[in-house]
Design an enzyme around this catalytic site. Sequence first.
Site, PDB file in Angstrom:
ATOM      1  N   LYS A  29       0.835  -1.211   0.000  1.00 15.36           N
ATOM      2  CA  LYS A  29       0.000   0.000   0.000  1.00 15.36           C
ATOM      3  C   LYS A  29       0.867   1.258   0.000  1.00 15.36           C
ATOM      4  O   LYS A  29       0.631   2.177  -0.787  1.00 15.36           O
ATOM      5  CB  LYS A  29      -0.915  -0.038   1.235  1.00 15.36           C
ATOM      6  CG  LYS A  29      -1.848   1.133   1.361  1.00 15.36           C
ATOM      7  CD  LYS A  29      -3.061   0.785   2.187  1.00 15.36           C
ATOM      8  CE  LYS A  29      -2.863   0.979   3.671  1.00 15.36           C
ATOM      9  NZ  LYS A  29      -2.753   2.401   4.062  1.00 15.36           N
ATOM     10  N   SER A  30       1.875   1.301   0.869  1.00 12.25           N
ATOM     11  CA  SER A  30       2.708   2.513   0.951  1.00 12.25           C
ATOM     12  C   SER A  30       3.417   2.776  -0.381  1.00 12.25           C
ATOM     13  O   SER A  30       3.525   3.921  -0.834  1.00 12.25           O
ATOM     14  CB  SER A  30       3.771   2.343   2.039  1.00 12.25           C
ATOM     15  OG  SER A  30       3.178   2.305   3.304  1.00 12.25           O
ATOM     16  N   ARG A  34       2.936   6.036  -3.151  1.00 11.58           N
ATOM     17  CA  ARG A  34       4.074   6.862  -3.577  1.00 11.58           C
ATOM     18  C   ARG A  34       4.272   6.811  -5.081  1.00 11.58           C
ATOM     19  O   ARG A  34       4.617   7.813  -5.716  1.00 11.58           O
ATOM     20  CB  ARG A  34       5.342   6.405  -2.841  1.00 11.58           C
ATOM     21  CG  ARG A  34       5.331   6.828  -1.374  1.00 11.58           C
ATOM     22  CD  ARG A  34       6.220   5.949  -0.539  1.00 11.58           C
ATOM     23  NE  ARG A  34       6.383   6.425   0.836  1.00 11.58           N
ATOM     24  CZ  ARG A  34       5.470   6.267   1.802  1.00 11.58           C
ATOM     25  NH1 ARG A  34       4.328   5.661   1.537  1.00 11.58           N
ATOM     26  NH2 ARG A  34       5.705   6.732   3.029  1.00 11.58           N
ATOM     27  N   GLY A 100      -4.787   8.415   5.296  1.00  8.52           N
ATOM     28  CA  GLY A 100      -3.868   9.398   5.864  1.00  8.52           C
ATOM     29  C   GLY A 100      -2.662   9.601   4.965  1.00  8.52           C
ATOM     30  O   GLY A 100      -2.143  10.715   4.854  1.00  8.52           O
ATOM     31  N   ARG A 128      -8.079  13.048  12.471  1.00 14.57           N
ATOM     32  CA  ARG A 128      -6.674  12.684  12.715  1.00 14.57           C
ATOM     33  C   ARG A 128      -5.792  13.926  12.676  1.00 14.57           C
ATOM     34  O   ARG A 128      -6.080  14.874  11.945  1.00 14.57           O
ATOM     35  CB  ARG A 128      -6.217  11.643  11.675  1.00 14.57           C
ATOM     36  CG  ARG A 128      -6.944  10.309  11.896  1.00 14.57           C
ATOM     37  CD  ARG A 128      -6.529   9.266  10.895  1.00 14.57           C
ATOM     38  NE  ARG A 128      -5.143   8.876  11.056  1.00 14.57           N
ATOM     39  CZ  ARG A 128      -4.520   8.045  10.230  1.00 14.57           C
ATOM     40  NH1 ARG A 128      -5.165   7.522   9.187  1.00 14.57           N
ATOM     41  NH2 ARG A 128      -3.272   7.715  10.441  1.00 14.57           N
ATOM     42  N   SER A 172       7.431   9.561  11.665  1.00 12.20           N
ATOM     43  CA  SER A 172       6.296   9.458  10.743  1.00 12.20           C
ATOM     44  C   SER A 172       6.801   9.523   9.319  1.00 12.20           C
ATOM     45  O   SER A 172       7.312  10.547   8.871  1.00 12.20           O
ATOM     46  CB  SER A 172       5.296  10.589  10.978  1.00 12.20           C
ATOM     47  OG  SER A 172       4.397  10.632   9.883  1.00 12.20           O
ATOM     48  N   ASP A 326       2.289  -0.784  12.188  1.00  8.41           N
ATOM     49  CA  ASP A 326       1.020  -1.278  11.641  1.00  8.41           C
ATOM     50  C   ASP A 326       0.741  -2.726  12.032  1.00  8.41           C
ATOM     51  O   ASP A 326      -0.369  -3.220  11.823  1.00  8.41           O
ATOM     52  CB  ASP A 326       1.004  -1.127  10.110  1.00  8.41           C
ATOM     53  CG  ASP A 326       0.902   0.340   9.700  1.00  8.41           C
ATOM     54  OD1 ASP A 326       0.575   1.183  10.557  1.00  8.41           O
ATOM     55  OD2 ASP A 326       1.149   0.645   8.517  1.00  8.41           O
ATOM     56  N   LYS A 353      -4.228   6.506  14.723  1.00 11.54           N
ATOM     57  CA  LYS A 353      -4.416   5.798  13.448  1.00 11.54           C
ATOM     58  C   LYS A 353      -5.884   5.877  13.034  1.00 11.54           C
ATOM     59  O   LYS A 353      -6.620   6.720  13.542  1.00 11.54           O
ATOM     60  CB  LYS A 353      -3.925   4.349  13.575  1.00 11.54           C
ATOM     61  CG  LYS A 353      -2.428   4.250  13.873  1.00 11.54           C
ATOM     62  CD  LYS A 353      -1.603   4.814  12.730  1.00 11.54           C
ATOM     63  CE  LYS A 353      -0.123   4.779  13.038  1.00 11.54           C
ATOM     64  NZ  LYS A 353       0.680   5.452  12.006  1.00 11.54           N
ATOM     65  N   ARG A 357      -6.113   2.556  18.095  1.00  9.97           N
ATOM     66  CA  ARG A 357      -5.891   1.104  18.014  1.00  9.97           C
ATOM     67  C   ARG A 357      -5.542   0.485  19.372  1.00  9.97           C
ATOM     68  O   ARG A 357      -5.653  -0.724  19.523  1.00  9.97           O
ATOM     69  CB  ARG A 357      -4.795   0.786  16.972  1.00  9.97           C
ATOM     70  CG  ARG A 357      -5.289   0.987  15.552  1.00  9.97           C
ATOM     71  CD  ARG A 357      -4.263   0.642  14.490  1.00  9.97           C
ATOM     72  NE  ARG A 357      -4.871   0.767  13.165  1.00  9.97           N
ATOM     73  CZ  ARG A 357      -4.195   0.862  12.032  1.00  9.97           C
ATOM     74  NH1 ARG A 357      -2.873   0.843  12.038  1.00  9.97           N
ATOM     75  NH2 ARG A 357      -4.836   0.972  10.882  1.00  9.97           N
TER      76      ARG A 357
HETATM   77  C1  S3P Z   1       2.611   5.080   6.248  1.00  8.14           C
HETATM   78  C2  S3P Z   1       3.239   5.501   7.390  1.00  8.14           C
HETATM   79  C3  S3P Z   1       2.775   5.143   8.751  1.00  8.14           C
HETATM   80  C4  S3P Z   1       1.851   3.944   8.715  1.00  8.14           C
HETATM   81  C5  S3P Z   1       0.802   4.069   7.653  1.00  8.14           C
HETATM   82  C6  S3P Z   1       1.438   4.188   6.282  1.00  8.14           C
HETATM   83  C7  S3P Z   1       3.152   5.501   4.946  1.00  8.14           C
HETATM   84  O1  S3P Z   1       2.070   6.236   9.311  1.00  8.14           O
HETATM   85  O2  S3P Z   1       1.251   3.748   9.979  1.00  8.14           O
HETATM   86  O3  S3P Z   1      -0.060   2.936   7.657  1.00  8.14           O
HETATM   87  O4  S3P Z   1       2.790   4.924   3.906  1.00  8.14           O
HETATM   88  O5  S3P Z   1       3.969   6.439   4.938  1.00  8.14           O
HETATM   89  P1  S3P Z   1       2.806   7.464  10.046  1.00  8.14           P
HETATM   90  O6  S3P Z   1       3.548   8.257   9.054  1.00  8.14           O
HETATM   91  O7  S3P Z   1       1.698   8.253  10.686  1.00  8.14           O
HETATM   92  O8  S3P Z   1       3.698   6.832  11.077  1.00  8.14           O
END
Ligand code: S3P
Length: 443
Positions: A29-30, A34, A100, A128, A172, A326, A353, A357
């Site tokens: 997902k991350s 990007r 987020g 958030r 973060s 996560d 989150k 959580r």
């Molecule tokens: C993420 C960063 C993390 C993670 C989120 C995905 C990302 O959050 O918990 O599920 O893709 O950069 P934070 O940046 O708030 O730590």
Amino acid sequence: MTDSKTNPRTQYFAPSGSLRGTLQVPGDKSITHRAILLGLLANGETEIDGWLDAADCRSSLRVASLLGAGVKEQGPVLQIQGTGGTLAEPVDVLDCGNSGTTLRVFLGALAARVRFCSVTGDYSLRHRPMGRVIQPLQAMGAQIFARSGHLAPLCVQGGRLHGIEYTLPVASAQVKSAILMAGLLAETGTTTVIEQTVSRDHTENMLLGFGAHVEREWLSTGGQRITVAPGQSLQACRVQVPGDFSAAAFHVAAALVVPGSTVTLQNVGLNPTRTGFLNVVERMGAHLSITGQRLSAGEALGNLIVHSEALQGVDIHSEEVPALIDELPVIAVLAAYAHGTTHVHGASELRFKETDRITAMVSGLQNIGVDAEETADGFIVRGRGDGIPGGQVSSRGDHRVAMSLAIAGMGSQRGVEVEEWGCVEISYPRFLTDIRQLGYIGL
Ligand code: S3P
């Protein structure tokens, strides 16, 4: 939580017979988020092979197309025609849904390149904290207006930004990435982000793949300094998305708690900034094997093989948290099955989150007969060792809470009913199909 009307379904997870087989988990997902953002900003057509087709990444896709990206879906490949760095003024509000990552990471680019836009999300995202990303961007000269308490909806009047040096007050990757994107698109000055503990570094890796120059310096304290210069253009490329480690973690946990299981997960992303969960389950007594380890565009990947095993409780400390943030909900479930006590420290970020959580997992576990308690910055679970009774729980609209409690049900004595199950669409729409592929028949 997401808007509750979108998650009406309750799903029952019966005690499972042994899980066996091989699975390719969905794309990361991350990395997908990007790749969509960098694809939007690049010159030319980016191909994203193995992208995660789930609600969160569709939020990034919707936002990217409102900002001028051309988007084509060709089976498992997503093609993004980039704008070369200019962003269209969106004709509508940018709705980031539950994501987020979309809101925070895109904000860095919006602050530098969009004339005007408003950005929002679902109920969860509108509650958030956004101050953590707004403040450094404002220090770079961004004009961002928020609801009281730095909450979305936000309005952005993009303009000329200048570089900054910024030490992240909380680990973060979303905030780090937003600042790096703003730094890259700024008018003047280099931008340096300093983090005390390294958070997931997919942005740094992927920027290199798109031809940007990124300097990284490792600090003796375990952190890093990342520096980007402004005025760099990005060149489209092909991104091969590895399997999502966070999705794989649910199957690792299921195989550990369902007796007699052996599961292989193929082509899983094993970036060390993400795999703290493996260290923890090994400390708990699991013996995992990794085969076919390799590097692709700076990202490690390989196959994970896991067997069911008796587990012991462990202590988890704050410096470990960024690399397993996560996975903490599913670690809470493993802790419930283990012998002895598990104590998680330094994880107050879990409270910010998709839902809180800490509260969601502790009350979920209590509902199914587990002795668990909240602390300000984590939780304590007194493992039963002899199995979990079962019962009814709510995901509170949080996809990772939902899947963690599903795993709790699969190993339990009488099963677990998970209310508000539909939120798994956020990151893992195929979850039920995939556990059936591993032999789960209780549905
Ligand atoms: C993420 C960063 C993390 C993670 C989120 C995905 C990302 O959050 O918990 O599920 O893709 O950069 P934070 O940046 O708030 O730590």
